[in-house]
Scaffold this motif. Structure first.
Motif, PDB file in Angstrom:
ATOM      1  N   PRO A 274       0.852  -1.197   0.000  1.00 44.20           N
ATOM      2  CA  PRO A 274       0.000   0.000   0.000  1.00 44.20           C
ATOM      3  C   PRO A 274       0.885   1.242   0.000  1.00 44.20           C
ATOM      4  O   PRO A 274       1.883   1.303   0.726  1.00 44.20           O
ATOM      5  CB  PRO A 274      -0.785  -0.102   1.315  1.00 44.20           C
ATOM      6  CG  PRO A 274      -0.476  -1.452   1.875  1.00 44.20           C
ATOM      7  CD  PRO A 274       0.807  -1.889   1.292  1.00 44.20           C
ATOM      8  N   VAL A 285      -9.705   2.201   1.552  1.00 50.15           N
ATOM      9  CA  VAL A 285      -9.472   1.198   2.586  1.00 50.15           C
ATOM     10  C   VAL A 285     -10.812   0.830   3.221  1.00 50.15           C
ATOM     11  O   VAL A 285     -11.561   1.704   3.680  1.00 50.15           O
ATOM     12  CB  VAL A 285      -8.503   1.727   3.658  1.00 50.15           C
ATOM     13  CG1 VAL A 285      -8.367   0.716   4.802  1.00 50.15           C
ATOM     14  CG2 VAL A 285      -7.141   2.032   3.042  1.00 50.15           C
ATOM     15  N   LEU A 288      -8.941  -2.658   8.415  1.00 48.31           N
ATOM     16  CA  LEU A 288      -7.591  -2.993   8.867  1.00 48.31           C
ATOM     17  C   LEU A 288      -7.745  -4.084   9.920  1.00 48.31           C
ATOM     18  O   LEU A 288      -8.440  -3.903  10.912  1.00 48.31           O
ATOM     19  CB  LEU A 288      -6.882  -1.776   9.458  1.00 48.31           C
ATOM     20  CG  LEU A 288      -6.719  -0.567   8.524  1.00 48.31           C
ATOM     21  CD1 LEU A 288      -6.272   0.653   9.310  1.00 48.31           C
ATOM     22  CD2 LEU A 288      -5.687  -0.885   7.440  1.00 48.31           C
ATOM     23  N   VAL A 297      -4.598  -5.154   5.206  1.00 56.92           N
ATOM     24  CA  VAL A 297      -5.253  -3.974   4.652  1.00 56.92           C
ATOM     25  C   VAL A 297      -6.192  -4.441   3.546  1.00 56.92           C
ATOM     26  O   VAL A 297      -5.745  -4.965   2.528  1.00 56.92           O
ATOM     27  CB  VAL A 297      -4.227  -2.973   4.085  1.00 56.92           C
ATOM     28  CG1 VAL A 297      -4.943  -1.739   3.532  1.00 56.92           C
ATOM     29  CG2 VAL A 297      -3.210  -2.587   5.149  1.00 56.92           C
ATOM     30  N   ARG A 298      -7.475  -4.271   3.761  1.00 54.89           N
ATOM     31  CA  ARG A 298      -8.450  -4.585   2.719  1.00 54.89           C
ATOM     32  C   ARG A 298      -8.851  -3.284   2.046  1.00 54.89           C
ATOM     33  O   ARG A 298      -9.274  -2.330   2.709  1.00 54.89           O
ATOM     34  CB  ARG A 298      -9.677  -5.283   3.304  1.00 54.89           C
ATOM     35  CG  ARG A 298      -9.378  -6.655   3.883  1.00 54.89           C
ATOM     36  CD  ARG A 298     -10.650  -7.399   4.247  1.00 54.89           C
ATOM     37  NE  ARG A 298     -10.379  -8.689   4.846  1.00 54.89           N
ATOM     38  CZ  ARG A 298     -10.165  -9.813   4.162  1.00 54.89           C
ATOM     39  NH1 ARG A 298     -10.217  -9.779   2.831  1.00 54.89           N
ATOM     40  NH2 ARG A 298      -9.916 -10.949   4.782  1.00 54.89           N
ATOM     41  N   ALA A 299      -8.722  -3.276   0.743  1.00 52.05           N
ATOM     42  CA  ALA A 299      -9.065  -2.090  -0.036  1.00 52.05           C
ATOM     43  C   ALA A 299      -9.880  -2.562  -1.238  1.00 52.05           C
ATOM     44  O   ALA A 299      -9.320  -2.919  -2.278  1.00 52.05           O
ATOM     45  CB  ALA A 299      -7.811  -1.348  -0.478  1.00 52.05           C
ATOM     46  N   LEU A 316      -2.871   4.522   8.001  1.00 52.23           N
ATOM     47  CA  LEU A 316      -4.051   4.133   7.238  1.00 52.23           C
ATOM     48  C   LEU A 316      -5.288   4.112   8.124  1.00 52.23           C
ATOM     49  O   LEU A 316      -5.248   3.681   9.272  1.00 52.23           O
ATOM     50  CB  LEU A 316      -3.848   2.744   6.633  1.00 52.23           C
ATOM     51  CG  LEU A 316      -2.693   2.591   5.640  1.00 52.23           C
ATOM     52  CD1 LEU A 316      -2.527   1.130   5.264  1.00 52.23           C
ATOM     53  CD2 LEU A 316      -2.939   3.436   4.401  1.00 52.23           C
ATOM     54  N   ALA A 318      -9.785   3.448   7.710  1.00 52.27           N
ATOM     55  CA  ALA A 318     -10.880   3.044   6.820  1.00 52.27           C
ATOM     56  C   ALA A 318     -11.497   4.253   6.146  1.00 52.27           C
ATOM     57  O   ALA A 318     -11.695   5.299   6.768  1.00 52.27           O
ATOM     58  CB  ALA A 318     -11.936   2.278   7.606  1.00 52.27           C
TER      59      ALA A 318
END
Length: 336
Positions: A274, A285, A288, A297-299, A316, A318
């Protein structure tokens, strides 16, 4: 070597309609999320669940209406469930005795099965004195002593610690030799170690099937990708990679799909980086999550596993936009 298994398990009240084909001496791993129907399939094959539809054939035998005790099916479940009042050897001999063998033959089968799974010296022990791994190997021997034509392994190592799992997997490799075997597992290492093929169930249906290498290396379903620890994305092949359905592009160093065709791509989340202003598709995002000492990290559909310090430096949160950069040599593009 026994004949192969063909089964069509239909249980409408549970929403299950599954076909399975396991060759003689082959092992198929049945995987899927909780509630997908795996236990229903095992129960139907073992004869523990009476089904009104479908069929179960083992070699030239039709087992569809045959009761459990006459099927010649061995079952190893999550827990050994040994008889506490019998020694390990007598536990293993119980199956042959129950199917008509004399005392001497049952004892010989028990000794042979215990030796095959590496616990020959434990026959005199009471179940309560055995470790978890030892007890499970005795349970495997108990299944082997009946000389089953079909072996069902229902999450056989899920209740064990890491060290015991390795010992039990070795015993399972012995047990599965020479007979069709169905392995239900949530452990990808177990699937790799034991299975020739993988069948993926979702909502009572087969959604993916193939060799273990194919399914775990180039998954086409979301569950198989997660099971393999990979991130799966969909899009359209380009000359140098894949144009993602949600926008942006990932380059790929291993890429043979003609441009313009529907394509899938996978990468391992630890390969993704990222960044605020680097390369890669832009995504917001979405979450986390702590994961095995890292931060996931989900994006959107993209995932990156980074160190805690990296996440702290990037600060980072959300909802913020981030770029997910994945090196081309870490991305595999293939056809669905």
């Amino acid at each position: 070597m026994t004949g192969g298994l063909y089964a069509h398990v239909v249980v409408p009240e549970r929403g299950v309609d599954v076909r399975l084909d396991i060759g003689p001496g082959a092992c198929v791993a049945l995987v899927g999320p909780n509630g997908a129907g795996k236990s229903t399939v095992v129960e139907a094959l073992a004869g523990l669940l009476r089904v009104r539809f479908g069929e179960v054939r083992l070699g030239d035998r039709d087992l569809t209406r045959v009761p459990a005790h006459r099927r010649g099916v061995g079952l190893v479940a999550q827990r050994p469930d040994l008889f506490p009042h019998l020694s390990a050897a007598r536990n293993v001999a119980f199956g042959p005795r129950a199917t008509g063998s004399g005392g001497r033959e049952a004892r010989l089968r028990s000794a042979s099965a215990l030796a095959a799974v590496g616990v020959a010296g434990l026959g005199h022990r009471a179940p309560g004195t055995l470790s978890g791994g030892q007890a499970q190997r005795v349970a495997i021997a108990r299944a082997l002593a009946t000389e089953p034509a079909l072996l069902l392994l229902d999450e056989p190592t899920s209740a064990l610690d890491v060290d015991a799992r390795a010992e039990v997997r070795a015993a399972l490799r012995t047990a599965r030799t020479g007979r069709p075997t169905l392995l239900v597992t949530h452990d990808p290492l177990e699937a790799v170690a034991l299975a020739d093929r993988v069948v993926v169930l979702e909502a009572g249906r087969v959604v993916e099937t193939g060799t273990t290498t194919e399914v775990l290396g180039r998954p086409t379903s979301a569950f198989a990708a997660a099971f393999s620890g990979l991130t799966l994305v969909r899009g359209t092949a380009t000359r140098g990679g894949i144009a993602l359905d949600a926008g942006g592009e990932l380059a790929s160093g291993t890429h043979t799909v003609p441009p313009g065709r529907p394509a899938l791509a996978v990468y391992h989340p630890t390969a993704a980086r990222p960044t605020r202003d680097g390369g890669g598709p832009v995504r917001d995002v979405t979450s986390l999550e702590p994961r095995d000492g890292l931060v996931r990290v989900r994006a959107g559909e993209l995932v990156a596993d980074v160190t805690v310090s990296t996440a702290a430096v990037l600060d980072l949160t959300a909802g913020e936009a981030v770029r997910i950069d994945v090196p081309a040599d870490e991305v595999t593009v293939y056809e669905p």
